[in-house]
Design an enzyme around this catalytic site. Structure first.
Site, short mmCIF file in Angstrom:
data_model
loop_
_atom_site.label_atom_id
_atom_site.label_comp_id
_atom_site.label_asym_id
_atom_site.label_seq_id
_atom_site.Cartn_x
_atom_site.Cartn_y
_atom_site.Cartn_z
N GLN B 123 0.81 -1.23 0.04
CA GLN B 123 -0.14 -0.28 -0.05
C GLN B 123 0.93 1.13 -0.14
O GLN B 123 1.61 1.61 1.15
CB GLN B 123 -0.89 -0.13 1.27
CG GLN B 123 -1.67 1.40 1.46
CD GLN B 123 -2.54 1.26 2.83
OE1 GLN B 123 -1.69 1.16 3.80
NE2 GLN B 123 -3.76 1.59 2.82
N GLY B 124 0.91 1.92 -1.06
CA GLY B 124 1.67 3.25 -1.25
C GLY B 124 0.74 4.37 -0.94
O GLY B 124 0.44 5.11 -1.89
N TYR B 125 0.43 4.65 0.46
CA TYR B 125 -0.13 5.78 0.78
C TYR B 125 0.77 6.82 1.39
O TYR B 125 0.90 8.37 0.94
CB TYR B 125 -1.20 5.66 1.63
CG TYR B 125 -2.56 4.93 1.21
CD1 TYR B 125 -2.70 4.46 -0.15
CD2 TYR B 125 -3.70 4.69 1.83
CE1 TYR B 125 -3.73 3.74 -0.72
CE2 TYR B 125 -4.87 4.16 1.63
CZ TYR B 125 -4.92 3.48 0.13
OH TYR B 125 -6.04 2.83 -0.16
N SER B 126 1.31 6.57 2.44
CA SER B 126 2.11 7.52 3.34
C SER B 126 3.27 7.83 2.68
O SER B 126 4.05 7.25 1.76
CB SER B 126 2.71 6.82 4.54
OG SER B 126 1.45 6.20 5.35
N GLU B 239 -12.75 -1.78 6.38
CA GLU B 239 -11.41 -1.98 6.87
C GLU B 239 -11.10 -1.93 8.31
O GLU B 239 -10.26 -2.92 8.93
CB GLU B 239 -10.49 -1.11 6.20
CG GLU B 239 -10.41 -1.23 4.90
CD GLU B 239 -9.29 -0.11 4.03
OE1 GLU B 239 -9.52 -0.37 2.73
OE2 GLU B 239 -8.82 0.67 4.68
N ASN B 364 -4.56 5.88 16.64
CA ASN B 364 -5.50 6.15 17.80
C ASN B 364 -5.71 7.45 17.91
O ASN B 364 -6.97 7.61 18.25
CB ASN B 364 -5.17 5.10 18.77
CG ASN B 364 -5.47 3.72 18.45
OD1 ASN B 364 -5.33 3.28 17.27
ND2 ASN B 364 -5.65 2.91 19.57
N GLU B 365 -5.00 8.23 17.87
CA GLU B 365 -5.55 9.92 18.08
C GLU B 365 -6.41 10.28 16.95
O GLU B 365 -7.48 10.99 17.34
CB GLU B 365 -4.13 10.65 18.28
CG GLU B 365 -3.21 10.40 19.29
CD GLU B 365 -2.47 9.22 19.41
OE1 GLU B 365 -2.25 8.55 18.25
OE2 GLU B 365 -1.93 8.80 20.55
C1 LIG Z 1 4.44 -0.93 10.75
C2 LIG Z 1 3.80 0.05 10.09
C3 LIG Z 1 3.37 -0.37 8.61
C4 LIG Z 1 2.70 0.48 7.95
N1 LIG Z 1 2.39 0.33 6.78
C5 LIG Z 1 2.00 1.09 5.97
C6 LIG Z 1 1.84 0.86 4.58
O1 LIG Z 1 1.76 -0.12 4.26
N2 LIG Z 1 1.37 1.83 3.49
C7 LIG Z 1 1.39 2.95 4.03
O2 LIG Z 1 0.82 3.91 3.00
N3 LIG Z 1 1.56 3.48 5.30
C8 LIG Z 1 1.85 2.59 6.16
N4 LIG Z 1 2.37 3.05 7.32
C9 LIG Z 1 2.28 4.49 7.72
C10 LIG Z 1 1.04 4.81 8.77
O3 LIG Z 1 -0.10 4.84 7.84
C11 LIG Z 1 1.49 6.38 9.28
O4 LIG Z 1 2.38 5.96 10.15
C12 LIG Z 1 0.44 6.83 9.95
O5 LIG Z 1 -0.69 7.45 9.07
C13 LIG Z 1 0.67 8.05 10.73
O6 LIG Z 1 1.66 9.02 10.01
P1 LIG Z 1 3.09 9.26 10.61
O7 LIG Z 1 3.76 8.11 10.87
O8 LIG Z 1 3.47 10.33 9.66
O9 LIG Z 1 2.85 10.00 11.97
P2 LIG Z 1 2.35 11.64 12.15
O10 LIG Z 1 1.17 11.65 11.31
O11 LIG Z 1 3.57 12.49 12.12
O12 LIG Z 1 1.87 11.69 13.66
C14 LIG Z 1 2.73 11.58 14.62
C15 LIG Z 1 2.04 11.52 16.17
O13 LIG Z 1 1.07 12.76 16.05
C16 LIG Z 1 -0.19 12.37 16.33
N5 LIG Z 1 -0.86 13.33 15.47
C17 LIG Z 1 -0.94 13.67 14.19
N6 LIG Z 1 -1.72 14.71 14.02
C18 LIG Z 1 -2.67 14.46 15.03
C19 LIG Z 1 -3.87 15.65 15.31
N7 LIG Z 1 -4.26 16.04 14.42
N8 LIG Z 1 -4.37 15.27 16.34
C20 LIG Z 1 -3.74 14.49 17.65
N9 LIG Z 1 -2.40 13.88 17.38
C21 LIG Z 1 -1.96 13.91 15.78
C22 LIG Z 1 -0.20 11.02 15.74
O14 LIG Z 1 -1.23 10.23 16.34
C23 LIG Z 1 1.05 10.32 16.00
O15 LIG Z 1 1.04 9.96 17.38
C24 LIG Z 1 2.81 1.85 8.35
C25 LIG Z 1 3.04 2.30 9.62
C26 LIG Z 1 3.74 1.30 10.61
C27 LIG Z 1 3.99 1.75 11.94
#
Ligand SMILES: Cc1cc2nc3c(=O)[nH]c(=O)nc-3n(C[C@H](O)[C@H](O)[C@H](O)COP(=O)(O)OP(=O)(O)OC[C@H]3O[C@@H](n4cnc5c(N)ncnc54)[C@H](O)[C@@H]3O)c2cc1C
Lengths: 343, 381
Positions: B123-126, B239, B364-365
């Site tokens: 999955q290429g979202y992030s 999902e 979860n946030e």
């Molecule tokens: C093991 C693993 C597998 C993954 N696999 C995939 C994958 O296959 N494909 C893919 O696309 N992505 C994948 N991801 C990425 C995942 O979707 C992102 O990690 C997630 O969306 C959070 O983004 P971030 O890591 O940039 O954290 P950030 O968005 O930078 O967040 C950092 C912290 O700030 C908090 N935060 C951010 N915004 C807010 C807000 N508005 N209010 C309160 N708190 C906030 C978050 O909850 C978190 O605790 C994976 C992540 C992990 C850990």
């Protein structure tokens, strides 16, 4: 709530309307202020709806409805935090109806003229005609006219003992919700044997399970009401120029309460379904512990999120926490390890 | 499960248990590391041949069309047997999405290899700059004749270095959400560089994927150009039913049980209460899963409500593993697993792995914010 049918909706509506007519929490406050531990009018009116006999067999004059209906009844009733022992009375009436109790007594109980409550007879001894011993920390101790005692003494079985017996004494203390708790002492009190052997044992075990389910339903219901009022307040109260419910710190805690309550309710109705199966004891203990935990969080947070007004007696929000205190204390705590025991 | 099973359901449970006993290779049981594709895919294919790989897919798409109870039975039995995690991006994400939104050609081409285990998806979202705020993604898609030319940088891509195909969100215009397009990308296409990333648990679980002038045929767009956000979010509730399923809690419970069973008899009693608590947590997740599933099927689950399941299931799992950490005592710090006879005991691996549960799939946030705003009616700023 789980997927329910029209009959369920009817119960919820009629119970909610009943307590609204009776003054809701204002009634509880009035009784407390008057120092009354009973409200015979409300009890009789509830009995007239058939609610005391909701689980009793039809042949005995009950409604013979599914356990789910009784859980809904108590979940809804609890939103008005009645301190009366409705759950215990429903369980006792079911028991009396199933074991051919004397019809006159059963009639009194089902019509609300008298209140019969179950009493766990641990520590009591039944010698065949008379009951002796002491039962401490008994919930609703001042409410009962009759005790349905389950006992493993010289003889094992179920007995009906009148609270008017001259050989019984009660030491009652007020509880924060308006009810009572205390010690019942029997000193050779006369009683009527209702049943013995494995049938009686099974009935007593079922009664324990049912009581836990209904009290879990009460905990969930009162917590849902406390939470609903809290959400209203989060939307209505403004500070810093905006509703306090727009602050993320509060939003996230509200979400946590929602998760706990929603899952506790789901577990409750799974446990209700499990009544009559070999998982019933575990299911009831599990739901009871989850419901109390979730409700504790909801009731504590309800006060916190209201600020100082939440700490006043004037606002009704504190009544939920106080009723919960009594429910938690009624947890058959003489045996705190029940949960691990049944695994 | 607390719920009483029908005789058919019990027969199904028995058949699952027996089949696992006979077919799950010893060396794959109770693993305390993430196996590589060559180790895990034969198992995936075996489950597929048995017909149990896609319980939640409709029958006419090759799934089981299983009820919520049957799904819970499968999870409980797989967890009890110590079956390993299988790659799920195809089964839980792109598969269901293509079933709903794919063209007949896309379905015919991609669904069978997902079911059979012949194609691994990622999955290429992030992106480095787009995590929780996914709609801020910057990877671009430039339309050029019959193709979209993709440039950008995806990250945290689970099994990105093992996968053959990726479903991705790319920006085809500046409009924040309506400028996003959903594409299916063959990872053998020229211009793709992949680099695995090591996790706290010590394995190469995810990757970053660099996309440099990668040509994606327009036939590989799902939905319309610019409809990517709606495609990606259309199945969110579904999902969350997977991510909020009792699978992880059951697996955690199995690991905790393994630790308690390995204790000297005299020590076990002291853990009875904690074990009971873990069991209650697991049953709570199961009850909520069944309830939400059944409401969902009855069309009675309001949008956003399933967010509660994700929070519940992931945090219950972490709580159970926290109990396990305490049960492991000083050994919890040890990297090597312990053994009870020939049973591998997990001292901490799943506890480390499970930190991910509250981060991915919408942290979860973020789920709490969704609940507060969409379900509880608490306003935004
Ligand atoms: C093991 C693993 C597998 C993954 N696999 C995939 C994958 O296959 N494909 C893919 O696309 N992505 C994948 N991801 C990425 C995942 O979707 C992102 O990690 C997630 O969306 C959070 O983004 P971030 O890591 O940039 O954290 P950030 O968005 O930078 O967040 C950092 C912290 O700030 C908090 N935060 C951010 N915004 C807010 C807000 N508005 N209010 C309160 N708190 C906030 C978050 O909850 C978190 O605790 C994976 C992540 C992990 C850990």
């Amino acid at each position: 709530m789980p997927v329910f049918d029209g009959e369920d909706a009817q119960i919820v509506d009629s119970v909610a309307a009943f307590f609204a007519r009776n003054g809701g929490i204002a009634r509880v406050r009035r009784l407390r202020d008057e120092g009354a531990t009973r409200d015979p009018e409300t009890w009789r009116a509830a009995a007239e709806q058939g609610w005391i006999g909701i689980l009793a067999p039809e042949t005995a004059g009950g409604l013979d409805m599914p356990v789910r209906s009784a859980a809904l009844l108590m979940q809804t009733a609890a939103r008005s935090v009645p301190f009366e022992p409705f759950s215990a009375a429903i369980v006792a009436a079911r028991l009396l109806g199933r074991i051919d109790a004397p019809p006159a007594i059963l009639d009194d109980v089902l019509s609300g003229q008298a209140i019969a409550l179950p009493l766990d007879g641990t520590g009591l001894d039944w010698d065949g005609t008379r009951l002796s011993g002491e039962s401490p920390q008994t919930a609703d101790v001042a409410s009962a006219d009759w005790f349905v005692v389950s006992c493993n003494g010289t003889e094992t079985g179920l007995f009906l003992v009148s609270c008017k017996s001259p050989y019984k004494t009660v030491e009652a203390h007020a509880t924060h919700d308006g009810g009572t708790v205390g010690t019942v002492r029997f000193d050779g009190a006369e009683g009527t044997a209702l049943g013995s052997g494995s049938d009686a044992e099974r009935e007593a075990a079922d009664a324990r399970v049912l009581l836990r389910l209904l009290r879990a339903a009460e905990a969930v219901g009162l917590a849902q009401e406390a939470f609903a009022r809290t959400l209203d307040y989060l939307r209505a109260r403004s500070q810093f120029g905006r509703p306090i419910g727009s602050f993320q710190a509060l939003q996230h805690r509200a979400a946590t309460i929602h998760v706990r309550l929603t899952s506790a309710e789901a577990l409750l109705y799974e446990a209700v379904r499990a009544f009559g199966t070999d998982r019933q004891a575990f299911a009831a203990d599990a739901t009871f512990s989850r419901a109390l935990d979730a409700a504790q969080l909801a009731c504590d947070e309800a006060i916190q999120m209201h600020g100082a007004i939440g700490f006043t007696d004037e606002l009704e929000i504190g009544f939920f926490l106080k009723r919960l205190l009594a429910l938690s204390a009624s947890a058959d705590e003489r045996d705190p390890a029940t949960i691990s025991r049944v695994i | 499960m607390i719920r009483q099973e029908s005789p058919e359901e019990t027969a199904f449970r028995d058949s699952v248990r027996t089949w696992l006993e006979d077919n799950l290779p010893r060396e794959l049981r109770h693993l305390t590391f993430r196996p590589r594709p060559e180790e895990i895919m034969p198992w995936y294919r075996a489950v597929s041949r048995q017909g149990w790989i896609a319980p939640h897919w409709p029958r006419d798409e090759g799934g089981m069309g299983a009820s919520a109870v049957e799904q819970a039975i499968l999870m409980e039995e797989f967890a009890r047997a110590g079956a390993p995690d299988i790659p799920s991006q195809g089964l839980n994400h792109i598969g269901p999405m293509l079933i709903e939104r794919g063209t007949p050609e896309q379905k015919a081409r991609h669904l069978p290899p997902i079911l059979s285990g012949d194609c691994i998806w990622c999955q290429g979202y992030s992106e480095p700059g787009a995590g929780s705020d996914l709609a801020s993604l910057k990877t671009t898609g430039r339309i050029d004749g019959d193709a979209i030319v993709v440039n950008g940088h995806k990250i945290w891509t689970t099994w990105g270095h093992h996968a053959q195909w990726m479903f991705a969100l790319v920006r085809t215009s500046d409009d924040r959400k309506r400028g996003i397009t959903f594409v299916l990308l063959d990872l053998d296409t020229p211009g793709i560089t992949r680099r695995p990333i090591r996790t706290i648990a010590g394995d190469d679980e995810f990757a970053e994927v660099f996309l440099d002038e990668v040509r994606v045929p327009l036939a590989n767009v799902v939905g319309e150009i610019g409809a990517g956000w709606s495609v990606a979010t259309s199945l969110l509730d579904q999902e969350r039913l997977h991510i909020g399923s009792p699978l992880h809690a059951n697996r955690a419970l199995t690991r905790l049980r393994g630790l308690v069973e390995a204790m000297p008899e005299g020590d076990r009693d002291a853990w009875a209460d904690s074990l009971a608590h873990a069991e209650v947590l697991t049953e709570t997740v199961t009850a909520a899963f069944l309830d939400t599933h059944e409401k969902f099927e009855a069309g009675r689950s309001p949008a956003g409500e399933s967010a509660f399941l994700k929070i519940l299931a992931t945090e219950a799992t972490q709580e159970i593993l926290e109990i396990a950490r305490c049960a492991a005592g000083p050994l919890a710090a040890q990297v090597d697993p312990a053994w009870n006879g020939d049973r591998r005991l997990d001292l901490n691996e799943m506890a480390l792995q499970s930190r991910r549960l509250t981060i991915y799939a919408g942290s979860n946030e973020i789920q709490r914010t969704i609940l507060a705003r969409q379900v509880l009616g608490l306003g935004g700023r």
